[in-house]
Enzyme design. Sequence first.
Site, mmCIF file in Angstrom:
data_model
loop_
_atom_site.group_PDB
_atom_site.id
_atom_site.type_symbol
_atom_site.label_atom_id
_atom_site.label_comp_id
_atom_site.label_asym_id
_atom_site.label_seq_id
_atom_site.Cartn_x
_atom_site.Cartn_y
_atom_site.Cartn_z
ATOM 1 N N ASN A 85 0.798 -1.329 -0.014
ATOM 2 C CA ASN A 85 0.072 0.046 -0.092
ATOM 3 C C ASN A 85 0.893 1.496 0.035
ATOM 4 O OD1 ASN A 85 -2.151 -1.627 0.071
ATOM 5 N ND2 ASN A 85 -2.437 -1.614 2.348
ATOM 6 N N HIS A 129 6.082 -0.648 -2.892
ATOM 7 C CA HIS A 129 5.380 0.270 -3.745
ATOM 8 C C HIS A 129 5.530 1.929 -3.604
ATOM 9 C CE1 HIS A 129 2.976 -3.508 -5.207
ATOM 10 N NE2 HIS A 129 4.508 -3.510 -5.573
ATOM 11 N N THR A 180 -4.890 -8.945 0.152
ATOM 12 C CA THR A 180 -4.287 -8.741 -1.068
ATOM 13 C C THR A 180 -4.717 -9.872 -2.186
ATOM 14 O OG1 THR A 180 -2.176 -8.539 -2.458
ATOM 15 C CG2 THR A 180 -2.144 -10.032 -0.623
ATOM 16 N N ALA A 232 -10.579 -7.863 7.543
ATOM 17 C CA ALA A 232 -9.307 -7.637 8.052
ATOM 18 C C ALA A 232 -9.819 -7.018 9.509
ATOM 19 C CB ALA A 232 -8.127 -6.908 7.515
HETATM 20 N N1 APR Z 1 -10.442 -7.221 4.562
HETATM 21 C C1 APR Z 1 -9.673 -8.216 3.886
HETATM 22 N N2 APR Z 1 -9.437 -8.159 2.597
HETATM 23 C C2 APR Z 1 -10.323 -7.368 1.941
HETATM 24 C C3 APR Z 1 -11.193 -6.580 2.271
HETATM 25 C C4 APR Z 1 -11.181 -6.592 3.738
HETATM 26 N N3 APR Z 1 -11.954 -5.426 4.481
HETATM 27 N N4 APR Z 1 -11.490 -5.975 1.172
HETATM 28 C C5 APR Z 1 -11.055 -6.351 0.196
HETATM 29 N N5 APR Z 1 -10.443 -7.370 0.495
HETATM 30 C C6 APR Z 1 -9.483 -8.163 -0.382
HETATM 31 C C7 APR Z 1 -9.963 -8.421 -1.763
HETATM 32 O O1 APR Z 1 -10.713 -9.663 -1.797
HETATM 33 C C8 APR Z 1 -8.684 -8.775 -2.547
HETATM 34 O O2 APR Z 1 -8.233 -9.859 -2.509
HETATM 35 O O3 APR Z 1 -8.290 -7.215 -0.571
HETATM 36 C C9 APR Z 1 -7.918 -7.715 -1.973
HETATM 37 C C10 APR Z 1 -7.470 -6.398 -2.883
HETATM 38 O O4 APR Z 1 -6.895 -7.016 -3.867
HETATM 39 P P1 APR Z 1 -6.567 -5.617 -4.916
HETATM 40 O O5 APR Z 1 -7.356 -4.820 -5.109
HETATM 41 O O6 APR Z 1 -5.724 -6.266 -6.141
HETATM 42 O O7 APR Z 1 -5.115 -4.932 -4.131
HETATM 43 P P2 APR Z 1 -3.670 -5.253 -3.994
HETATM 44 O O8 APR Z 1 -3.672 -6.858 -3.848
HETATM 45 O O9 APR Z 1 -3.122 -4.585 -2.849
HETATM 46 O O10 APR Z 1 -3.013 -4.742 -5.328
HETATM 47 C C11 APR Z 1 -1.523 -5.183 -5.621
HETATM 48 O O11 APR Z 1 -1.636 -3.707 -7.524
HETATM 49 O O12 APR Z 1 -2.322 -2.097 -8.601
HETATM 50 C C12 APR Z 1 -1.244 -2.430 -8.160
HETATM 51 O O13 APR Z 1 0.357 -1.280 -6.985
HETATM 52 C C13 APR Z 1 -0.947 -1.635 -6.888
HETATM 53 O O14 APR Z 1 -0.086 -2.274 -4.762
HETATM 54 C C14 APR Z 1 -1.040 -2.599 -5.830
HETATM 55 C C15 APR Z 1 -0.931 -4.016 -6.238
#
Ligand code: APR
Length: 248
Positions: free
Chosen positions: A103, A120, A195, A238
Amino acid sequence: SYQSFIDLKPIVQSSQHILIFTGAGVSAESGIATFRDALTGLWAQNDPQQLATPEGFLDDPARVWGWYQWRRQQLLACQPNAAHRAIAALAERGLQVTVVTQNVDDLHERAGSREVVHLHGSLLETCCFDCAAPADVPVAQVPLDGAAIAPPACEQCGGLLRPGVVWFGEMLPQDAWSAALAAADGCDLVLVVGTSGLVYPAAQIPQLAWESGATVVHVNTDPVPVAAEREYCLVGPAGEVLPALLSG
Ligand code: APR
Ligand code: ZN
């Protein structure tokens, strides 16, 4: 296998070094949009090619600069949630805890976590696209809406300032990557929180920890397929799961 947090509390309590690997889901309950959640995800409403690549920045610096300044301003109105606080409290119990986050928000820090590894970069940092010199740009005072704003010029070289975040196709900060590798190698438990695990090389960190013998616990509102032994998934937000899992 899908567990209840009760089954996994002993694993947390017997750990010496916990790696907490977080993505956008850990900040979702703070009101910060994730990237890939259907409908609300940032990439459902915007084109990552245009807004999260160096090519997109060069194609239209004002569109990119304006969008990140708006996200940065939005962040000021958000507060850490119970997940960030539970993670920060864990380190206060004398356990070795390393937070490695994808994040670009500062909610882990604002909840009290120290030495947060940002793979990042950070929305709060600004640097020069051309000479990489860091720059200190205050958050806009007027309310922003994401519209285009021409980026300021670098005071060192006159080049374009850019957000201090890592875009697709860019190298991760070397010191952050090394710290994440060291934590993956040394931890005995990794909590993979919020994630989608789709973006490399960051997504490699939990896998390397597992290969080094750590137990892996996913915390996600979506069930994460758990493929191996020593791997579990707690399904839920979470902000509810982590306080239950990490409380004394
Ligand atoms: N609690 C737990 N998990 C959650 C919640 C919550 N309240 N809300 C959403 N999620 C989960 C979703 O199910 C998903 O698996 O969080 C995850 C979010 O995934 P992404 O939106 O893809 O975010 P992230 O994995 O951090 O993306 C990775 O992609 O765009 C690039 O650089 C950017 O750091 C980012 C990277
Ligand atoms: Zn410069």
